[in-house]
Write a protein that holds these residues in place. Structure first.
Motif, PDB file in Angstrom:
ATOM      1  N   ALA A   1      -9.465  13.189  -6.657  1.00  0.00           N
ATOM      2  CA  ALA A   1     -10.766  13.838  -6.784  1.00  0.00           C
ATOM      3  C   ALA A   1     -11.555  13.720  -5.489  1.00  0.00           C
ATOM      4  O   ALA A   1     -12.498  14.477  -5.252  1.00  0.00           O
TER       5      ALA A   1
ATOM      6  N   GLN B   1     -10.941  17.841 -14.826  1.00  0.00           N
ATOM      7  CA  GLN B   1     -12.058  18.208 -15.684  1.00  0.00           C
ATOM      8  C   GLN B   1     -12.336  19.693 -15.574  1.00  0.00           C
ATOM      9  O   GLN B   1     -12.031  20.337 -14.556  1.00  0.00           O
TER      10      GLN B   1
ATOM     11  N   ARG C   1      -8.391  12.715 -12.298  1.00  0.00           N
ATOM     12  CA  ARG C   1      -8.948  13.116 -13.586  1.00  0.00           C
ATOM     13  C   ARG C   1      -9.275  14.604 -13.502  1.00  0.00           C
ATOM     14  O   ARG C   1     -10.116  15.022 -12.695  1.00  0.00           O
TER      15      ARG C   1
ATOM     16  N   THR D   1     -18.559  22.848 -15.339  1.00  0.00           N
ATOM     17  CA  THR D   1     -19.723  21.973 -15.156  1.00  0.00           C
ATOM     18  C   THR D   1     -19.902  21.001 -16.314  1.00  0.00           C
ATOM     19  O   THR D   1     -20.634  20.018 -16.204  1.00  0.00           O
ATOM     20  N   SER D   2     -19.221  21.262 -17.428  1.00  0.00           N
ATOM     21  CA  SER D   2     -19.343  20.364 -18.576  1.00  0.00           C
ATOM     22  C   SER D   2     -18.520  19.100 -18.388  1.00  0.00           C
ATOM     23  O   SER D   2     -18.704  18.122 -19.127  1.00  0.00           O
ATOM     24  N   ASN D   3     -17.601  19.121 -17.385  1.00  0.00           N
ATOM     25  CA  ASN D   3     -16.741  17.966 -17.095  1.00  0.00           C
ATOM     26  C   ASN D   3     -15.907  17.532 -18.297  1.00  0.00           C
ATOM     27  O   ASN D   3     -15.595  16.354 -18.469  1.00  0.00           O
ATOM     28  N   LYS D   4     -15.539  18.496 -19.140  1.00  0.00           N
ATOM     29  CA  LYS D   4     -14.680  18.166 -20.268  1.00  0.00           C
ATOM     30  C   LYS D   4     -13.271  17.883 -19.767  1.00  0.00           C
ATOM     31  O   LYS D   4     -12.773  18.553 -18.859  1.00  0.00           O
ATOM     32  N   PRO D   5     -12.614  16.876 -20.336  1.00  0.00           N
ATOM     33  CA  PRO D   5     -11.256  16.566 -19.882  1.00  0.00           C
ATOM     34  C   PRO D   5     -10.282  17.697 -20.200  1.00  0.00           C
ATOM     35  O   PRO D   5     -10.310  18.257 -21.293  1.00  0.00           O
TER      36      PRO D   5
END
Length: 634
Positions: free
Chosen positions: A132, A16, A14, A19-23
């Motif tokens: 990951a 990302q 995945r 730090t916002s971990n947006k895809p």
């Protein structure tokens, strides 16, 4: 131990952002670090697999997914299948995959280079591997085509050596072999084949054979970058015969020897029989001039004496050298031009060991009596990491007959880390340029197409403006050769150009190298298309390169810094009034920014609205734009 067969394993990742971990959105390209995967102990006999790059599409959640078979641009099932990377084990060394994200902007936020590439191993297993959590490792060259070809050559050399020594009555039971007396050739070979290392060699040979055959069938143009080592020895001194030759032969390594013809047969120098013996053993002989004069000169008589007369001396002995070695690593445009007419390559320069190769001024690094083994190991490690050609230089006369073990240790380390060792001529065949005209690196006008098919040209190289109204049906061979030709076409009477509007087409033609003749079309509607030549008379179908998101109006404008543009190509329509184009003119601004931080690769082109006037400017390394230059119509 090696596994019994090649296998694959499913991997998931995945991707990302920050730090916002947006895809993330876009693609991930998985590239194997080897061209071929030999599996000597596969069930049913040795086999060879050819791994292709694997493309994964990021779905809405940012997961790397197998492309949908009905629409490859869309994500299908999550995860992709990759060959496991421990199939060679101790028999061949591990290798790696590299994940290279190709991300696109999301909601105007630039994503390119925000997730760096990394390398990893894929151990055998039945469960899904989560990238990951996987350990990141340095990229490894593993065993690719050059290594496999070298293994095959070594295997043949081993067997030939056993037969030759047996026939000569000198095969007397080496360590691990029974008997102390000379034995017949067939028995010697049988004894050799019973050894464990011979069994391994035979298995690897069975894998190397199809690899070598595959390489021999390849078109001459396919020469991807790969790490290679060359060991070159200058001046043709007796120490080359007395110390270097046995050191190389005992290791099965072939060297490149630069010989100064006027010194042949003199005291302390090689004789012509010595030189021919080296050639018979597979070593390469290169010209090192007639009397070893400095050839950084425009003196035509000196160049003729040193290069032409030396070449004639070789021909008189029935020797046709493929390469030249510059005395003092010094050359000039005039002397390089002479070398180009006679030789495949020339050694001696300041760079040119990465593609594009500086074919007639290839840099070398010297092994001296005082240089350190640690330093040479570091050079080898760097060559592997950078997929670079590493050419070592030795002046054997400087060693006073001692210390040659260090050269052997450098060779041994190169073989330990599986860096292929070849002659200079073989290296140019493996990674050299496909098209090489002009005078790279010293001349003003040169055009080079690397072994990977990448165009490189001097800033003042041939670029001309063709007539407006170019036809979509114009044959590939109708365009000017060895140059890039930009032309315009009109929306009125558009005879098949894609996009349905006016635009600009850039045609790059490279003589008979049809595979590298191509057109890129930028339409007034903001779309970009690409096609390649099928043959001298036919083009392929157009492929659209953009996603409709690369065209803007007045933003970023013509005064914007390079950092305001996305990675890739951005087309901006600069409109009146108040246009920020050159001299306040309206038109189409094309900005090419291929790297996030190395701004010197960026450049801009501007087509004045409603005309056939083109301007171009480059970018300095600090990010500042250089002055506009108007291209001259042809």
């Amino acid at each position: 131990m090696a596994t019994s067969r090649l296998s694959t394993r499913r991997v998931e990742w995945r991707v990302q952002i920050g730090t916002s971990n947006k895809p993330a959105q876009g693609l991930v390209i998985f590239e194997a670090s080897v061209s071929y995967i030999p599996d000597p102990l596969a069930a049913g006999g040795p086999r060879t697999a050819i791994p292709e790059p694997v493309a994964a599409v990021l779905d809405a959640g940012g997961y790397a997914s197998t492309p949908d078979p009905t629409n490859p641009a869309k994500a299908g099932a999550r995860g992709v299948e990759l060959f496991t990377t421990d199939t060679l084990g101790e028999d061949g060394g591990d290798w790696t995959w590299t994940a290279r994200p190709q991300l696109r902007s999301v909601n105007g936020i630039q994503m390119a280079d925000s997730v760096p590439a990394f390398s990893f191993a894929v151990p055998t297993g039945t469960d899904t591997l989560d990238l990951a959590k996987v350990q990141k490792v340095p990229a490894s060259p593993g065993i690719g085509e050059a290594q496999a070809v070298a293994l095959l050559s070594q295997y043949k050399s081993d067997v030939d050596s056993v037969v030759a020594r047996a026939n000569a009555g000198s095969f007397k039971g080496e360590p691990g072999l029974p008997g102390v007396n000379a034995v017949p050739a067939d028995e010697a070979v049988a004894q050799y084949a019973s050894r464990e290392d011979a069994k391994t060699n035979a298995a690897i040979k069975a894998v190397a054979q199809p690899v070598a055959e595959e390489v021999s069938r390849r078109p001459a143009g396919l020469r991807p970058p790969q790490p290679l080592a060359v060991f070159s020895f200058d001046d043709g001194v007796a120490a080359d015969r007395d110390f270097v030759r046995p050191l190389l032969n005992n290791r099965g390594v072939k060297g490149t020897f630069g010989v100064t013809t006027n010194n042949v047969g003199n005291s302390g120098r090689l004789s012509w029989p010595d030189i021919k013996t080296l050639m018979d053993e597979g070593h390469e002989i290169a010209s090192h001039a007639k009397t070893h004069k400095n050839l950084n000169t425009s003196d035509a008589s000196l160049i003729t004496a040193e290069i032409d007369e030396a070449h004639a001396a070789f021909l008189a002995q029935g020797i046709v050298p493929q390469g030249f070695v510059w005395p003092f690593a010094a050359s000039s445009p005039a002397s390089r031009a002479k070398a180009r007419r006679l030789y495949k390559y020339a050694l001696g320069g300041n760079a040119g060991t990465k593609q594009p190769i500086h074919t007639y001024a290839i840099k070398r690094v010297e092994i001296t009596p005082t240089s350190t083994l640690a330093n040479h190991k570091a050079q080898i490690d760097a060559a592997i990491t950078d997929r670079e050609l590493l050419v070592f230089l030795v002046h054997a006369a400087d060693w006073n007959g001692t210390g040659f073990d260090k050269i052997g240790q450098v060779i041994d380390y190169a073989r330990t880390v599986q860096l292929p060792i070849v002659t200079a001529s073989e290296a140019v065949d493996l990674v050299g340029n496909i098209v090489d005209t002009g005078d790279l690196p010293g001349g003003k006008d040169w055009t080079v197409v690397t072994g990977s098919g990448v165009l490189n040209a001097s800033s003042t190289g041939p670029v001309g403006i063709g007539p407006a109204g170019v036809s979509v049906t114009a044959r590939p061979d109708s365009f000017p050769d060895q140059q890039e030709t930009p032309q315009t076409f009109s929306a009125v009477g558009n005879d098949g150009w894609p996009g349905g509007s006016s635009g600009t087409v850039y045609t790059q033609r490279f003589g008979n190298h049809i595979a590298y003749t191509r057109q890129v079309v930028y339409t007034g509607a903001g779309s970009v298309y690409y096609r390649t030549a099928v043959d001298v008379a036919t083009w392929s179908a157009f492929t659209r390169l953009d996603n409709g998101n690369i065209t803007t109006v007045n933003t970023p404008n013509g005064n914007a810094p390079v950092t305001a543009f996305d990675i890739g190509t951005t087309i901006t329509r600069l409109t009146n009034p108040g246009s920020t184009g050159p001299n306040g003119q309206a038109g189409t601004l094309t900005t090419n920014r291929p790297h996030l931080t190395q701004h010197g690769y960026a450049y801009q082109e501007f087509n004045v609205f409603g005309s056939n006037t083109f301007l171009r400017r480059g970018c300095a390394s600090d990010g500042s734009w250089l002055p506009w230059v108007t291209l001259t119509a042809s």
